[in-house]
Design a protein around this motif. Structure first.
Motif, short mmCIF file in Angstrom:
data_model
loop_
_atom_site.label_atom_id
_atom_site.label_comp_id
_atom_site.label_asym_id
_atom_site.label_seq_id
_atom_site.Cartn_x
_atom_site.Cartn_y
_atom_site.Cartn_z
N ASP A 84 -3.91 -9.11 11.29
CA ASP A 84 -2.51 -9.03 11.72
C ASP A 84 -2.07 -7.68 12.31
OD1 ASP A 84 -2.73 -11.49 10.52
OD2 ASP A 84 -1.05 -11.27 9.15
N PHE A 87 4.33 -5.72 13.02
CA PHE A 87 3.89 -4.92 11.87
C PHE A 87 3.49 -3.50 12.29
CE2 PHE A 87 2.35 -9.33 10.74
CZ PHE A 87 3.33 -9.59 9.79
N LEU A 121 9.15 -6.16 11.27
CA LEU A 121 8.65 -6.00 9.89
C LEU A 121 7.68 -4.83 9.90
CD1 LEU A 121 8.68 -7.03 7.03
CD2 LEU A 121 7.43 -9.06 7.75
N ASP A 157 -0.62 -13.52 12.41
CA ASP A 157 0.51 -14.21 11.82
C ASP A 157 1.23 -14.86 13.01
OD1 ASP A 157 1.55 -14.44 9.17
OD2 ASP A 157 3.25 -13.17 9.69
N HIS A 166 4.24 -17.56 13.72
CA HIS A 166 5.27 -18.43 13.16
C HIS A 166 6.11 -19.13 14.23
CE1 HIS A 166 4.40 -16.81 9.24
NE2 HIS A 166 4.72 -15.58 9.60
N HIS A 193 9.33 -19.37 5.53
CA HIS A 193 8.78 -18.02 5.36
C HIS A 193 9.87 -16.97 5.66
CE1 HIS A 193 5.22 -15.30 5.62
NE2 HIS A 193 5.66 -14.84 6.77
N TRP A 209 11.42 -13.05 4.36
CA TRP A 209 11.09 -12.10 5.43
C TRP A 209 12.04 -12.17 6.60
CZ3 TRP A 209 7.89 -8.82 3.48
CH2 TRP A 209 6.93 -9.23 2.56
N HIS A 246 9.71 -12.65 12.17
CA HIS A 246 8.63 -11.81 12.70
C HIS A 246 7.50 -12.70 13.23
CE1 HIS A 246 7.38 -12.78 8.60
NE2 HIS A 246 6.15 -12.76 9.09
N TYR A 251 -0.27 -16.25 3.13
CA TYR A 251 -0.64 -14.98 3.74
C TYR A 251 -2.11 -14.86 4.09
CZ TYR A 251 3.93 -13.95 1.81
OH TYR A 251 5.26 -13.99 1.51
N LEU A 273 -3.20 -5.15 8.43
CA LEU A 273 -1.84 -5.13 7.87
C LEU A 273 -1.48 -6.51 7.29
CD1 LEU A 273 -0.28 -3.27 10.93
CD2 LEU A 273 -1.07 -2.25 8.77
N ALA A 274 -0.80 -6.56 6.25
CA ALA A 274 -0.43 -5.43 5.41
C ALA A 274 -1.19 -5.51 4.10
CB ALA A 274 1.08 -5.47 5.13
N TYR A 284 0.05 -7.95 1.31
CA TYR A 284 0.25 -9.38 1.59
C TYR A 284 -0.98 -10.00 2.24
CZ TYR A 284 4.82 -9.03 -0.30
OH TYR A 284 5.83 -8.85 -1.19
N CYS A 285 -1.04 -9.95 3.55
CA CYS A 285 -2.11 -10.70 4.20
C CYS A 285 -3.50 -10.13 3.95
CB CYS A 285 -1.80 -10.84 5.68
SG CYS A 285 -0.38 -11.94 5.94
#
Ligand code: VGL
Ligand code: ZN
Length: 195
Positions: A15, A20, A27, A58, A60, A66, A74, A77, A108, A143-144, A147-148
Motif C-alpha cells: 500500500d 498514505f 490518511l 488498498d 475502495h 470501511h 477511516w 481514502h 487489511y 504502509l501501514a 494495519y495492512c
C-alpha cells in the motif's frame, strides 16, 4: 541479512499509495514519503537476487463500511482510480499488483478480505500468486505497520510462509501513540522475523 532474498523469496510492498505516502493524502502516515526510497532499495536488492516482487493496493469504492461516513473508522481514502489510490510516483513498480477491498470489503490483509455485512473472509489472489512461483519466504514492507502490514504478515505466517518484516520501509498510522510498537510485538510473537 546476506541471504534475505533468493529465487524462493517474495518482497511484498504494501500500500505505498498517495493517500498514505503523500503528506497531502487523506490518511497520511508520518514518514510515509521517506520510506519510498528505502523500499526502492529493497526492490532493487530483491530483483538482483532473483526474488519476486509483488505489490498490494488498498482499493475502495466511494462507499464502504470501511469509511467513517459509512459506519467505519477511516476517512475516505484509496478510492479506486483516483489520485489517492495511485502508487507514490517515486515507487518503482515492477511486478503484479493485488488490489484489496474492490467490492467494498473490509479488512487489511493482502491475503484476504472480509465481506462488509456477512463478515465472511475470502482470499485474494496473493497466496496463489506466491505458491504458483514456489515462494516459501516473504519479506513484507510498506504502509501501514499497524494495519495492512501487520495483518498481511500475520496471514503470511498462517499461510505457512517464513515471514519477515523489513521495518525500515514501514511506518504506522498510530491512531494510538504506541500502535506501531504494539503491532511489531504482535508480529514478533506470531513468529514474524523483525528486521
Ligand atoms: C490501511 C487503514 C485503512 C493500510 C488501509 O494500508 O494500512 N490502513 N486502510
Ligand atoms: Zn483502507
Amino acid at each position: 541479512m546476506t541471504n534475505l532474498y533468493g529465487p524462493s523469496t517474495a518482497l511484498i510492498v504494501v500500500d505505498v499509495q498517495n493517500d498514505f505516502a503523500d503528506p497531502d493524502g487523506s490518511l497520511t502516515v508520518a514518514g510515509g514519503t521517506d520510506v519510498v526510497p528505502v523500499i526502492n532499495g529493497q526492490i532493487q536488492r530483491a530483483k538482483d537476487a532473483g526474488a519476486f516482487v509483488v505489490y498490494t493496493a488498498d482499493w475502495h469504492p466511494e462507499s464502504t463500511p470501511h469509511f467513517l461516513k459509512d459506519g467505519g473508522i477511516w476517512p475516505v481514502h484509496c478510492v479506486g482510480n483516483m489520485w489517492g489510490s495511485e502508487f507514490h510516483p517515486d515507487l518503482v513498480v515492477d511486478g503484479p499488483v493485488v488490489r484489496k477491498g474492490i467490492d467494498g470489503e473490509d479488512g487489511y490483509s493482502g491475503f484476504s478480505v472480509m465481506h462488509p455485512t456477512s463478515a465472511a473472509v475470502t482470499k485474494t489472489e496473493l497466496g496463489e500468486i506466491l505458491r504458483d512461483r514456489g515462494i516459501t519466504k516473504i519479506v513484507i514492507t510498506g504502509l501501514a505497520t499497524d494495519y495492512c502490514v501487520k495483518e498481511t504478515a500475520l496471514d503470511g505466517v498462517t499461510e505457512g510462509f517464513e515471514t519477515v518484516l523489513f521495518s525500515p520501509g514501514s511506518r504506522p498510522v498510530n491512531l494510538g501513540p504506541t500502535d506501531g510498537e504494539t503491532a511489531i510485538e504482535a508480529m514478533a510473537s506470531a513468529g514474524v522475523e523483525i528486521l
